[in-house]
Design a protein around this motif. Structure first.
Motif, PDB file in Angstrom:
ATOM      1  N   GLY A 179      -6.414  -0.231   2.656  1.00  9.76           N
ATOM      2  CA  GLY A 179      -5.052  -0.009   3.117  1.00  9.76           C
ATOM      3  C   GLY A 179      -3.942  -0.233   2.112  1.00  9.76           C
ATOM      4  O   GLY A 179      -2.783  -0.367   2.494  1.00  9.76           O
ATOM      5  N   LEU A 180      -4.251  -0.260   0.813  1.00  8.23           N
ATOM      6  CA  LEU A 180      -3.227  -0.488  -0.214  1.00  8.23           C
ATOM      7  C   LEU A 180      -3.095   0.726  -1.125  1.00  8.23           C
ATOM      8  O   LEU A 180      -4.088   1.371  -1.457  1.00  8.23           O
ATOM      9  N   ALA A 181      -1.864   1.012  -1.527  1.00 11.51           N
ATOM     10  CA  ALA A 181      -1.633   2.019  -2.554  1.00 11.51           C
ATOM     11  C   ALA A 181      -1.848   1.375  -3.924  1.00 11.51           C
ATOM     12  O   ALA A 181      -1.612   0.187  -4.103  1.00 11.51           O
ATOM     13  N   VAL A 182      -2.303   2.161  -4.870  1.00 13.26           N
ATOM     14  CA  VAL A 182      -2.540   1.658  -6.231  1.00 13.26           C
ATOM     15  C   VAL A 182      -1.280   1.888  -7.062  1.00 13.26           C
ATOM     16  O   VAL A 182      -0.874   3.033  -7.265  1.00 13.26           O
ATOM     17  N   PRO A 183      -0.630   0.823  -7.561  1.00 15.77           N
ATOM     18  CA  PRO A 183       0.598   0.987  -8.348  1.00 15.77           C
ATOM     19  C   PRO A 183       0.376   1.818  -9.604  1.00 15.77           C
ATOM     20  O   PRO A 183      -0.736   1.881 -10.142  1.00 15.77           O
TER      21      PRO A 183
END
Length: 259
Positions: free
Chosen positions: A143-147
C-alpha cells in the motif's frame, strides 16, 4: 538493561556493523538511530571501510509496520519514524568511505533500500533452492508509493523499463535472478556472505587511496542526489500514509503477521 540493537566487529581497518534486532531487524526508530550512531562512530574512528550485515536468513524486513500502525493518527510520530529511516539511507548514500552490504537473507522494502545505498552487495544463496532468499521493493504490495529518489536508486542499476516493471508490481526477486539483473554484485553461501563483503573491501584497500575515493565520489554522485531531501519528500510521503488503500493494506499485513 536494554539489549543492544547493533553489533560491531573490526577486521583490520574494516568495521562490520550488524543489525541485531530480533526477530527480523525491523527498522523502528530505535534501530535506525542505533545504525546512524554506529555509522557516525565508524566514520569518526577513521575506519577505511564498512560492512553492513543482518542475521542469518534475514538482512532486514524493512520498516516496522506493526509499530507504524500502532501510532494511529500521530502524524509527528509517523514522520519521526520515516525520517529516522531515510536518515540511515542518506548517511549510507553520502558515506565518504566504501560500504558493502552483506545481505544475509531476505531483504524486502526498507532492507532493499539500505542495500541499494551501499557500494557493493553480496547476497546469500538459500540452502534450499526451492525457497530462495529474495530482495526487492515491494512497497506497492503493502500500500505504499515508491518515492522518486528510491526509484532512482533502482533505475541506476537495472534500467528504467525494468525498474518500472519491478516497482509497479512490487515484485520480490530471488537471489539468483537479482544477480543476473545486477541488483546484487555477488552470491555466496550464507556463512560466507560477510567474508566475501570483507574481501571486496580488502581489495579496495590495496588501491591508491585518494584516486579510488575521488573516482568513487564522482561515480556515486547520483546516489547522493537520489537520497537528497529534494528527491525524498518525506512530508509528502507521510501525507500518503493515511490514504484509505494504504491503511487497509497495512492493517491487513499486521493481521497476517500476527497469525
Amino acid at each position: 538493561m536494554s539489549i543492544p540493537l547493533i553489533e560491531t566487529q573490526d577486521i583490520g581497518a574494516i568495521r562490520c556493523i550488524r543489525m541485531a534486532r530480533p526477530p527480523v531487524n525491523a527498522l523502528n526508530p530505535e534501530l535506525c538511530r542505533s545504525l546512524i550512531a554506529a555509522l557516525e562512530t565508524a566514520y569518526s574512528d577513521g575506519v577505511l571501510g564498512v560492512v553492513l550485515a543482518g542475521n542469518p536468513k534475514i538482512f532486514s524486513a524493512g520498516l516496522d509496520v506493526p509499530y507504524l500502525v500502532s501510532l494511529g493518527d500521530d502524524r509527528s510520530a509517523v514522520l519521526e519514524a520515516w525520517q529516522a529511516f531515510f536518515g540511515v539511507a542518506r548517511l549510507l548514500a553520502e558515506s565518504r568511505i566504501p560500504v558493502a552490504a552483506a545481505i544475509t537473507g531476505h531483504s524486502p522494502a526498507g532492507g532493499c533500500v539500505l542495500a541499494l545505498c551501499c557500494d557493493y552487495r553480496v547476497m546469500a544463496r538459500s540452502a534450499d533452492p526451492a525457497k530462495p532468499f529474495a530482495i526487492g521493493l515491494n512497497e506497492t504490495q503493502v500500500g505504499l508509493a515508491v518515492p522518486e529518489g528510491i526509484q532512482k536508486l533502482m533505475r541506476r542499476i537495472v534500467g528504467g523499463h525494468r525498474t518500472e516493471r519491478l516497482l509497479v508490481t512490487g515484485e520480490m526477486i530471488p537471489a539468483e535472478r537479482a544477480f543476473d539483473l545486477g541488483l546484487v554484485d555477488e552470491l555466496a553461501d550464507g556463512e560466507h556472505v560477510e567474508a566475501r563483503a570483507i574481501a571486496w573491501q580488502q581489495a579496495l584497500l590495496k588501491l591508491p587511496r585518494q584516486p579510488m575515493l575521488q573516482t568513487r565520489a564522482i561515480a556515486r554522485a547520483d546516489v547522493v542526489e537520489a537520497m537528497s531531501p529534494e528527491s525524498i519528500d518525506v512530508e509528502a510521503f507521510v501525507d500518503g500514509w493515511w490514504e484509505p488503500d494504504t491503511q487497509a493494506a497495512m492493517k491487513a499485513l499486521v493481521a497476517k503477521l500476527g497469525k
